[in-house]
Design an enzyme around this catalytic site. Sequence first.
Site, mmCIF file in Angstrom:
data_model
loop_
_atom_site.group_PDB
_atom_site.id
_atom_site.type_symbol
_atom_site.label_atom_id
_atom_site.label_comp_id
_atom_site.label_asym_id
_atom_site.label_seq_id
_atom_site.Cartn_x
_atom_site.Cartn_y
_atom_site.Cartn_z
ATOM 1 N N GLU A 46 8.680 8.898 -6.968
ATOM 2 C CA GLU A 46 8.309 9.058 -5.560
ATOM 3 C C GLU A 46 9.294 8.284 -4.719
ATOM 4 O O GLU A 46 9.336 7.056 -4.781
ATOM 5 C CB GLU A 46 6.932 8.435 -5.328
ATOM 6 C CG GLU A 46 5.817 9.422 -5.274
ATOM 7 C CD GLU A 46 4.489 8.688 -5.118
ATOM 8 O OE1 GLU A 46 4.358 7.847 -4.215
ATOM 9 O OE2 GLU A 46 3.600 8.973 -5.938
ATOM 10 N N ASP A 57 0.639 0.945 4.670
ATOM 11 C CA ASP A 57 1.258 0.080 3.666
ATOM 12 C C ASP A 57 1.037 -1.395 3.908
ATOM 13 O O ASP A 57 1.038 -1.868 5.039
ATOM 14 C CB ASP A 57 2.761 0.362 3.601
ATOM 15 C CG ASP A 57 3.033 1.688 2.922
ATOM 16 O OD1 ASP A 57 2.672 1.819 1.745
ATOM 17 O OD2 ASP A 57 3.578 2.607 3.572
#
Lengths: 257, 392
Positions: A46, A57
């Site tokens: 990824e 995040d």
Amino acid sequence: MNRLQTLFENKKERVLSIYFTAGFPGIDDTMPTMEAIASAGADIIEIGVPYSDPIADGPTIQDSNMIALANGMSLKKLFDQIKDMRNTVSIPVVLMGYLNPIIQYGMERFLQKCQEVGVDGLILPDLPMQQYLDEFKDMFEKYGLSNTFLISPQTSEERIRQIDEHSSGFIYMVSSHSITGAKTGLTADQITYFKRVQAMNLKNPRLIGFGISDAETFTNASKYSNGAIIGSAFIKTVKNSVDLKASIHKYIKSVIQ
Amino acid sequence: MIKVDEKGFYGKFGGAYIPEMLHPNIEELKDSYEQIMASEEFQTEFQSLLKDYVGRPTPLYFAKRISEKYGAKIYFKREDLCHTGAHKVNNTVGQIILAKKLGKKRIIAETGAGQHGVATATVCALMGLECTVYMGALDIQRQRPNVERMRILGAKVVPATSGSQTLKDATNEAMRQWISNPVDTHYIIGSVVGPHPYPEMVARFQSVISEEIKSQLKEKEGRENPDIVIACVGGGSNAAGAFYHYYNTPEVRLVAAEAAGLGVNSGKSAATTALGTEGILHGSKTILMQTEDGQVVEPHSISAGLDYPGIGPVHAHLFDIGRAEFVAVEDEDAMKAGIELSRMEGIIPAIETSHAIHALNMIEYQKGDVIVINLSGRGDKDLDTYIKWGGY
Ligand SMILES: Cc1ncc(COP(=O)(O)O)c(C=O)c1O
């Protein structure tokens, strides 16, 4: 059938996907990192496209995003770096990125470019399902790209069914109420949620991400899914590495054992 | 017709571009806020708090000396007289009642100038709910009095240390915390930004401003509609409140004052419509300051409350269709306007508000026009900045 779909045809258990941030720790580390992830035996790569405001995040990935941007990383630069990736990397590659940089690049141009360089799928965490269906689904299909949606412990059964219907590739199960960032262990609540989704017999394979960091959490998560995704723990590994390839190999081998 | 559609768009701006983890929260809000707001129970509590706690209606004050100087009939809508010193509390009172009705136990908020943080900490104290406010580390330094006010009120103030360490980063951090605590926590957004339904919900809580202007102006001038309404725009909540009941009255000119910082082209500016392009910020499609690659640019303004790289989607739409005029006011001009209001009317305004006052020098108007300026807040919190600037 793209590489992702082929992978899940052949491998239904302990699929390991590794997230890294493009252009981190050094701007030219993108390809060496991908090659090392693949040769160490992971199943999916990824590539995180760095963004100034990554709202899903935690600190580790925020930090890697900031460093990559300070290094001069951009989507344009990324496509340059990975234009020949299919000469050296054969496992599935997924791009993960926030919507704004992609929209500035142009969605169609972006998808076309993904197809051209051999990207198999996309994870765009701030692209909601309805917007995807209204605006982009046909385009994704035109360029043969899988789209992965996230689900969380709060996602209703009805919505999981809809997401399953509109996903191709795999479903990204966010392991808990959280942003990215390595935590240790899995709680009873999380396992209940994993089992609940497992029992739904979805058509798409499921990978569990957020909080997976080592052999134990990987193995545990894999009991209730087709495998797992590691991000923050991997970023920490490369951040502190002296020999990038050796550290990546050592880390990934310790996870898959 | 300026009105949000059922998907949360004003023209092409708005929507809810959020991670799936927030989908249930946003759906819950979307499905319930209109119904709750329309209920008699909610309205009774909301109206009584606005009156007895916030101190509404706030005066519409005819500023005689300023009017003489500018050759127009200038009124100030005195949101600075609201409890806690700015319009922000109109929204937090509304949202805290809503949060209670939704059964939430904890409140989180972002803040720039600290006004929204103080307004949130205040209503949390009032309702006995736990409160955490995220604030850029830089803003914590330049708005010290507000930080301490929040702490006195029992709130926890957490510095956002990423990026530019200002409002945008505080907003990122609050969203992350909401993702991490989706069940028991309500996020009180402080402006008309964020994913649908926030922009419209916050605008409706602030719309009391233009509702009152209408009736007060009717009393004073015999007409509900001024010629011009001016407000400053950070995210755009005080402007949305002042414009709301005039959106669809084209004979009322709407003027939005953005912060130009050291100058629109200085590289140190927060003039969003002058410098921005279309994109996605904090969950909605809007106009924002960004690089060619779609990275959000770090803004600058002397006023922490305007130091934001975007504007609410409704303002992006008003700009796009030309319904509102946007002016960009530089730091220095805003500071001077703040001093002018202090010396001529005895009102020390918030530096955010001073941008709206200076706009008088930037727009055209007819002699005798009735102009309402939304005096969004008072300057107590900005004393440090006034002192450092020193030009008085
Ligand atoms: C007094 C005052 N005016 C204006 C603003 C800007 O916010 P908005 O554009 O949402 O009204 C702030 C924000 O903190 C403020 O404190």
